[in-house]
Design an enzyme around this catalytic site. Structure first.
Site, PDB file in Angstrom:
ATOM      1  N   SER A  47     -53.713 -36.958  84.862  1.00  0.00           N
ATOM      2  CA  SER A  47     -53.138 -37.287  83.721  1.00  0.00           C
ATOM      3  C   SER A  47     -52.397 -38.956  84.558  1.00  0.00           C
ATOM      4  O   SER A  47     -51.804 -38.829  85.487  1.00  0.00           O
ATOM      5  CB  SER A  47     -51.524 -36.581  83.660  1.00  0.00           C
ATOM      6  OG  SER A  47     -50.707 -37.230  83.170  1.00  0.00           O
ATOM      7  N   HIS A  55     -56.684 -38.379  80.948  1.00  0.00           N
ATOM      8  CA  HIS A  55     -55.593 -37.739  80.227  1.00  0.00           C
ATOM      9  C   HIS A  55     -54.480 -38.909  80.021  1.00  0.00           C
ATOM     10  O   HIS A  55     -53.612 -39.368  81.030  1.00  0.00           O
ATOM     11  CB  HIS A  55     -55.000 -36.470  80.885  1.00  0.00           C
ATOM     12  CG  HIS A  55     -53.989 -35.794  79.997  1.00  0.00           C
ATOM     13  ND1 HIS A  55     -54.394 -34.794  78.821  1.00  0.00           N
ATOM     14  CD2 HIS A  55     -52.692 -35.683  80.061  1.00  0.00           C
ATOM     15  CE1 HIS A  55     -53.188 -34.239  78.259  1.00  0.00           C
ATOM     16  NE2 HIS A  55     -52.227 -34.653  78.952  1.00  0.00           N
ATOM     17  N   ASP A 114     -50.725 -39.482  78.343  1.00  0.00           N
ATOM     18  CA  ASP A 114     -49.501 -38.830  77.887  1.00  0.00           C
ATOM     19  C   ASP A 114     -48.653 -39.798  77.289  1.00  0.00           C
ATOM     20  O   ASP A 114     -48.118 -40.869  77.701  1.00  0.00           O
ATOM     21  CB  ASP A 114     -48.523 -38.092  78.864  1.00  0.00           C
ATOM     22  CG  ASP A 114     -49.238 -36.933  79.588  1.00  0.00           C
ATOM     23  OD1 ASP A 114     -49.563 -36.081  78.706  1.00  0.00           O
ATOM     24  OD2 ASP A 114     -49.583 -37.010  80.867  1.00  0.00           O
ATOM     25  N   MET A 156     -45.542 -40.598  75.077  1.00  0.00           N
ATOM     26  CA  MET A 156     -44.015 -39.977  74.810  1.00  0.00           C
ATOM     27  C   MET A 156     -43.251 -40.845  74.121  1.00  0.00           C
ATOM     28  O   MET A 156     -43.004 -42.382  74.564  1.00  0.00           O
ATOM     29  CB  MET A 156     -43.528 -39.812  76.119  1.00  0.00           C
ATOM     30  CG  MET A 156     -44.310 -38.629  76.992  1.00  0.00           C
ATOM     31  SD  MET A 156     -43.362 -38.271  78.624  1.00  0.00           S
ATOM     32  CE  MET A 156     -44.511 -37.220  79.373  1.00  0.00           C
ATOM     33  N   HIS A 191     -52.833 -37.328  74.664  1.00  0.00           N
ATOM     34  CA  HIS A 191     -51.878 -36.202  74.311  1.00  0.00           C
ATOM     35  C   HIS A 191     -50.641 -36.928  73.809  1.00  0.00           C
ATOM     36  O   HIS A 191     -49.828 -37.417  74.457  1.00  0.00           O
ATOM     37  CB  HIS A 191     -51.541 -35.582  75.633  1.00  0.00           C
ATOM     38  CG  HIS A 191     -50.387 -34.559  75.549  1.00  0.00           C
ATOM     39  ND1 HIS A 191     -50.008 -34.004  76.678  1.00  0.00           N
ATOM     40  CD2 HIS A 191     -49.823 -33.946  74.483  1.00  0.00           C
ATOM     41  CE1 HIS A 191     -48.916 -32.939  76.273  1.00  0.00           C
ATOM     42  NE2 HIS A 191     -48.924 -32.763  74.975  1.00  0.00           N
ATOM     43  N   MET A 243     -46.956 -36.997  72.309  1.00  0.00           N
ATOM     44  CA  MET A 243     -45.605 -36.239  72.244  1.00  0.00           C
ATOM     45  C   MET A 243     -44.852 -37.124  71.605  1.00  0.00           C
ATOM     46  O   MET A 243     -43.949 -37.681  72.068  1.00  0.00           O
ATOM     47  CB  MET A 243     -45.216 -35.907  73.708  1.00  0.00           C
ATOM     48  CG  MET A 243     -46.198 -34.922  74.303  1.00  0.00           C
ATOM     49  SD  MET A 243     -45.795 -34.700  76.005  1.00  0.00           S
ATOM     50  CE  MET A 243     -47.097 -36.020  76.659  1.00  0.00           C
ATOM     51  N   MET A 282     -49.493 -26.082  77.172  1.00  0.00           N
ATOM     52  CA  MET A 282     -48.546 -26.528  78.210  1.00  0.00           C
ATOM     53  C   MET A 282     -47.928 -25.724  78.972  1.00  0.00           C
ATOM     54  O   MET A 282     -47.393 -24.491  78.422  1.00  0.00           O
ATOM     55  CB  MET A 282     -47.329 -27.328  77.379  1.00  0.00           C
ATOM     56  CG  MET A 282     -47.676 -28.365  76.428  1.00  0.00           C
ATOM     57  SD  MET A 282     -48.460 -29.841  77.431  1.00  0.00           S
ATOM     58  CE  MET A 282     -47.339 -30.101  78.483  1.00  0.00           C
ATOM     59  N   ASP A 288     -52.091 -28.082  80.804  1.00  0.00           N
ATOM     60  CA  ASP A 288     -51.418 -29.067  81.173  1.00  0.00           C
ATOM     61  C   ASP A 288     -50.141 -28.683  81.756  1.00  0.00           C
ATOM     62  O   ASP A 288     -49.225 -28.233  81.135  1.00  0.00           O
ATOM     63  CB  ASP A 288     -51.345 -30.001  79.888  1.00  0.00           C
ATOM     64  CG  ASP A 288     -50.474 -31.458  80.372  1.00  0.00           C
ATOM     65  OD1 ASP A 288     -50.552 -31.682  81.423  1.00  0.00           O
ATOM     66  OD2 ASP A 288     -50.185 -31.986  79.309  1.00  0.00           O
TER      67      ASP A 288
END
Ligand code: DX5
Ligand code: ZN
Length: 228
Positions: A12, A37, A39, A41, A70, A72, A141, A179
């Site tokens: 990540s 990966h 992330d 956000m 991913h 979020m 998660m 994750d």
């Protein structure tokens, strides 16, 4: 997209050195990482802000690793095309991010990308049950999303096992990824429960030897798999 042998390790980027992101991406690829990966956000769906499609696009030419994005963010739908165009190979979202999960997954597929569903620690497996014919990836998660470096919630192992049974029953190729809090101590438990892909932020980018860290996670941490 060619699928690498299992288990896959997806470092990540959140735990990388942000002053040297290009070098960090090249370093984990050289060290044996299978996917990257990413992330995303928004400071709204989760209490942290990371980066957006511009960074994904900037990193895309640097590596051949599939980009495992991913999301979020809520809403996610208005940004799916931007992430697809930026070079995401897999785009995953949380069922709580919008009113029509099936439609969102269809949109990702229509953009020519693989689609995934992410289950928060409190989200039951039933949230993905009715889209098993559509998903390419299910991400469990093992921490509450928003931050790296949190402790693994062992309560999620039973969910991984249940999803493994559900996936096998479909006969479809669906990746089962974990994750959050993945370390050499918890990786064997995830793999034993049926996961085939492990996200690791701190456990890879926090290590001095990226290749050693990735190899240790792949081999089940060097420890014997333990049952729970
Ligand atoms: C958390 C993110 C994770 C995080 C994992 O919201 O989805 O991908 O970066 O970090 P570690 O491996 O340090 O728990
Ligand atoms: Zn993540």
């Amino acid at each position: 997209m060619v699928m690498p042998p299992l288990p896959r390790i997806a470092p990540s980027l959140l735990a990388a050195d942000f002053t040297r992101l290009g070098e960090e991406v090249r370093a984990v690829e050289k060290a044996g990482a299978d996917w990257l990966h990413l992330d995303i956000m928004d400071g709204h769906f989760v209490p942290n802000i990371s980066f957006g499609p511009a960074l994904v696009k900037a990193l895309r030419p640097l590596t051949a690793m599939p980009f495992d994005v991913h999301l979020m963010i809520a809403p996610a739908d208005p940004y799916l095309e931007a992430f697809a165009k930026a070079g995401a190979d897999i785009i995953s979202l949380h069922p709580e991010a919008g009113p029509h999960l099936h439609r969102s997954l269809q949109t990702i597929r229509a953009l020519g990308r693989k689609c995934g569903v992410v289950l928060n620690p409190a989200t039951p497996v039933s949230a993905v049950e009715s889209v098993m014919d559509l998903v390419d990836l299910i991400l469990v998660m093992a921490v509450n999303p928003g931050f790296g470096g949190q402790s693994f919630l062992t309560s999620q192992l039973a969910k991984i096992s249940a999803l493994r049974r559900m996936i096998d029953a479909t006969g479809r190729e669906i990746a089962l990824e974990v994750d959050g809090g993945v370390t050499t101590a918890t990786a064997p438990q995830c793999l034993e429960a049926g996961a085939d892909t492990l996200v690791a932020g701190t456990a890879v980018f926090g290590a001095d030897d990226y290749a050693g860290a990735i190899a240790a996670l792949k081999s089940g941490g060097g420890a014997k798999p333990c049952r729970t």
